[in-house]
Design an enzyme around this catalytic site. Structure first.
Site, short mmCIF file in Angstrom:
data_model
loop_
_atom_site.label_atom_id
_atom_site.label_comp_id
_atom_site.label_asym_id
_atom_site.label_seq_id
_atom_site.Cartn_x
_atom_site.Cartn_y
_atom_site.Cartn_z
N LYS A 246 0.87 -1.16 0.49
CA LYS A 246 -0.01 -0.40 -0.28
C LYS A 246 0.51 1.25 -0.04
O LYS A 246 0.24 1.87 -0.57
CB LYS A 246 -0.80 0.21 1.27
CG LYS A 246 -1.74 1.21 1.33
CD LYS A 246 -2.41 1.93 0.53
CE LYS A 246 -3.33 3.28 0.41
NZ LYS A 246 -4.28 2.68 -0.61
N LYS B 175 -0.91 11.93 5.99
CA LYS B 175 -0.54 10.66 6.65
C LYS B 175 0.12 9.26 5.90
O LYS B 175 1.76 8.98 6.38
CB LYS B 175 -1.93 10.10 7.00
CG LYS B 175 -1.28 9.38 7.97
CD LYS B 175 -2.05 7.52 7.35
CE LYS B 175 -3.07 7.16 7.42
NZ LYS B 175 -3.96 6.18 6.48
P1 NAD Z 1 -12.82 8.00 7.24
O1 NAD Z 1 -12.40 9.41 7.96
O2 NAD Z 1 -13.98 8.98 6.13
O3 NAD Z 1 -13.44 7.23 8.26
C1 NAD Z 1 -12.93 6.85 9.86
C2 NAD Z 1 -13.78 6.51 10.51
O4 NAD Z 1 -13.50 6.32 11.11
C3 NAD Z 1 -14.34 7.96 10.43
O5 NAD Z 1 -15.95 7.36 10.25
C4 NAD Z 1 -15.02 8.09 12.03
O6 NAD Z 1 -16.17 8.57 12.72
C5 NAD Z 1 -14.06 6.29 12.63
N1 NAD Z 1 -13.72 6.40 13.87
C6 NAD Z 1 -12.35 6.94 13.81
N2 NAD Z 1 -12.06 5.96 15.31
C7 NAD Z 1 -13.32 5.19 15.84
C8 NAD Z 1 -12.83 4.83 16.57
N3 NAD Z 1 -12.21 5.14 18.07
N4 NAD Z 1 -13.74 4.19 16.76
C9 NAD Z 1 -14.62 3.55 16.20
N5 NAD Z 1 -14.88 4.59 15.06
C10 NAD Z 1 -13.86 5.49 14.67
O7 NAD Z 1 -11.26 8.23 6.18
P2 NAD Z 1 -11.46 7.20 5.45
O8 NAD Z 1 -11.39 7.84 4.48
O9 NAD Z 1 -12.88 6.19 5.29
O10 NAD Z 1 -10.14 5.95 5.59
C11 NAD Z 1 -10.17 4.72 5.80
C12 NAD Z 1 -8.66 4.78 5.81
O11 NAD Z 1 -9.29 3.80 4.63
C13 NAD Z 1 -7.28 4.92 6.02
O12 NAD Z 1 -6.36 4.85 7.25
C14 NAD Z 1 -7.28 5.58 4.47
O13 NAD Z 1 -6.09 5.82 4.32
C15 NAD Z 1 -7.55 4.52 3.85
N6 NAD Z 1 -8.43 4.97 2.32
C16 NAD Z 1 -8.89 5.82 2.40
C17 NAD Z 1 -9.53 5.93 1.13
C18 NAD Z 1 -10.13 7.09 0.32
O14 NAD Z 1 -9.88 7.66 -0.64
N7 NAD Z 1 -11.17 7.68 1.51
C19 NAD Z 1 -8.97 4.53 -0.66
C20 NAD Z 1 -8.35 3.83 0.04
C21 NAD Z 1 -7.37 4.01 1.14
#
Ligand code: NAD
Length: 308
Positions: free
Chosen positions: A186, A254
């Site tokens: 990744k 990040k």
């Molecule tokens: P996001 O911020 O939309 O979602 C993360 C969720 O986790 C939020 O809803 C938040 O409220 C929740 N959260 C945080 N702490 C928590 C806890 N202690 N208990 C329960 N829930 C909690 O982020 P995202 O875009 O969905 O990304 C998630 C992961 O996927 C990240 O590591 C990101 O790098 C990776 N990612 C994102 C994408 C993208 O396009 N958005 C693509 C590939 C990978």
């Protein structure tokens, strides 16, 4: 198992291969549609998020909402996390260790450091859990359309058991090595994506300021050797300066930290990655952290005094 060999034996995506009890923690941009696909595939999904939006969406999709990590994790066959970064995964995983039954399969879809993925796996395995790191690529559209690429670190047996879960949310799925290896791949993915955005941004600026039709120019680039998924999916929105996320610059910042640390750990030099990391850090410092990562174009413009 490789993505190619897997595709010979897959069950259709969305087809009911379900019946597993799944706890899904982190129902944000990515986790929310992924949890919905697991419900559609016939699994019993209990979700938890600190915010209400994802919980409401999961209930509307046919899953149920837990009041905390403990309830989401207890009596489940599989526990999944999809959280922003290392500290969130570590905090939630501490509760998973307490409340998940031995034998539970734990899958972390979040993007975190290979080092944290390895230590999480070691702690989980010590407690009798089975652990896979399974970061994804493909962004929000990939999650919504269940066509994510999934790079998995762990052992063959756990990968085989998790394959129906991966097939419900993804398309290109590969076991790439032991625990932590998914996160290494990744990191490599994010390196290429960040660097490509930086170069596409420079190409746009160049064409727009030298009298070429940038729209037609990008069409040509997309069809030749310079073509990429980024040019295919993002060239129109970049030209329009539409930077609605998508994948936020904050999260790519990040990821660049993960990449630079991984390069340091491996004692390899990645000058292009270091430069890309500086450009993304500049985007964040300019206040663009919540824009899509294609918003890197704003830094390229600012460097030439051509803010749009
Ligand atoms: P996001 O911020 O939309 O979602 C993360 C969720 O986790 C939020 O809803 C938040 O409220 C929740 N959260 C945080 N702490 C928590 C806890 N202690 N208990 C329960 N829930 C909690 O982020 P995202 O875009 O969905 O990304 C998630 C992961 O996927 C990240 O590591 C990101 O790098 C990776 N990612 C994102 C994408 C993208 O396009 N958005 C693509 C590939 C990978």
């Amino acid at each position: 198992m490789t993505a190619a060999s897997r595709s010979d034996s897959v069950r259709g995506r969305g087809q009911a291969t379900g019946g597993r009890r799944i706890g899904f923690i982190g129902l944000g941009i990515m986790g929310s549609p992924m949890a919905g696909h697991l419900v559609a595939a016939g699994h019993e999904v209990t979700g938890y998020d600190i915010g209400p939006t994802g919980l409401e969406k999961l209930k509307a999709a046919g899953g149920s909402a837990a009041s905390g990590v403990a309830e989401a994790v207890r009596d489940k066959d599989i526990v999944i996390t999809m959280l922003p970064q290392d500290e969130h995964v570590e905090a939630v995983f501490a509760d998973v260790l307490v409340h998940a039954a031995p034998g539970t399969l734990y899958i972390d879809f979040s993007t975190i450091t290979p080092k944290t993925a390895r230590s999480t796996a070691a702690r989980g395995i010590e407690k009798g859990l089975r652990v896979l790191d399974a970061p994804v690529s493909g962004g929000e559209p990939g999650a919504i359309n269940a066509v994510l690429s999934i790079m998995v670190g762990g052992n063959e047996a756990d990968f085989a058991e998790a394959t129906p879960i991966f097939e419900a949310v993804g398309k290109t799925i590969a076991l790439v090595g032991p625990n932590g290896a998914g996160q290494v791949v990744k990191a490599a993915n994010q390196l290429v994506v960040g660097g490509t955005y930086a170069l596409v941004a420079e190409a746009i600026l160049l064409m727009e300021n030298l009298g070429a039709d940038a729209e037609k120019g990008l069409d040509v680039l997309a069809g030749g050797l310079a073509g990429s998924k980024i040019l295919e999916l993002k060239r129109a929105s970049m030209l329009k300066r539409d930077f609605k996320p998508g994948f936020r610059i904050d999260l790519h910042h990040k990821d660049m930290g993960i990449i630079l640390q991984a390069a340091r750990d491996a004692e390899v030099s990645i000058p292009m990655g270091a430069l890309t990391a500086q450009l993304i850090a500049a985007a964040r410092a300019m206040g663009h952290g919540s824009l899509d990562h294609s918003g890197l174009l704003k830094v390229t413009e600012a460097l030439s005094g051509r803010e749009s």
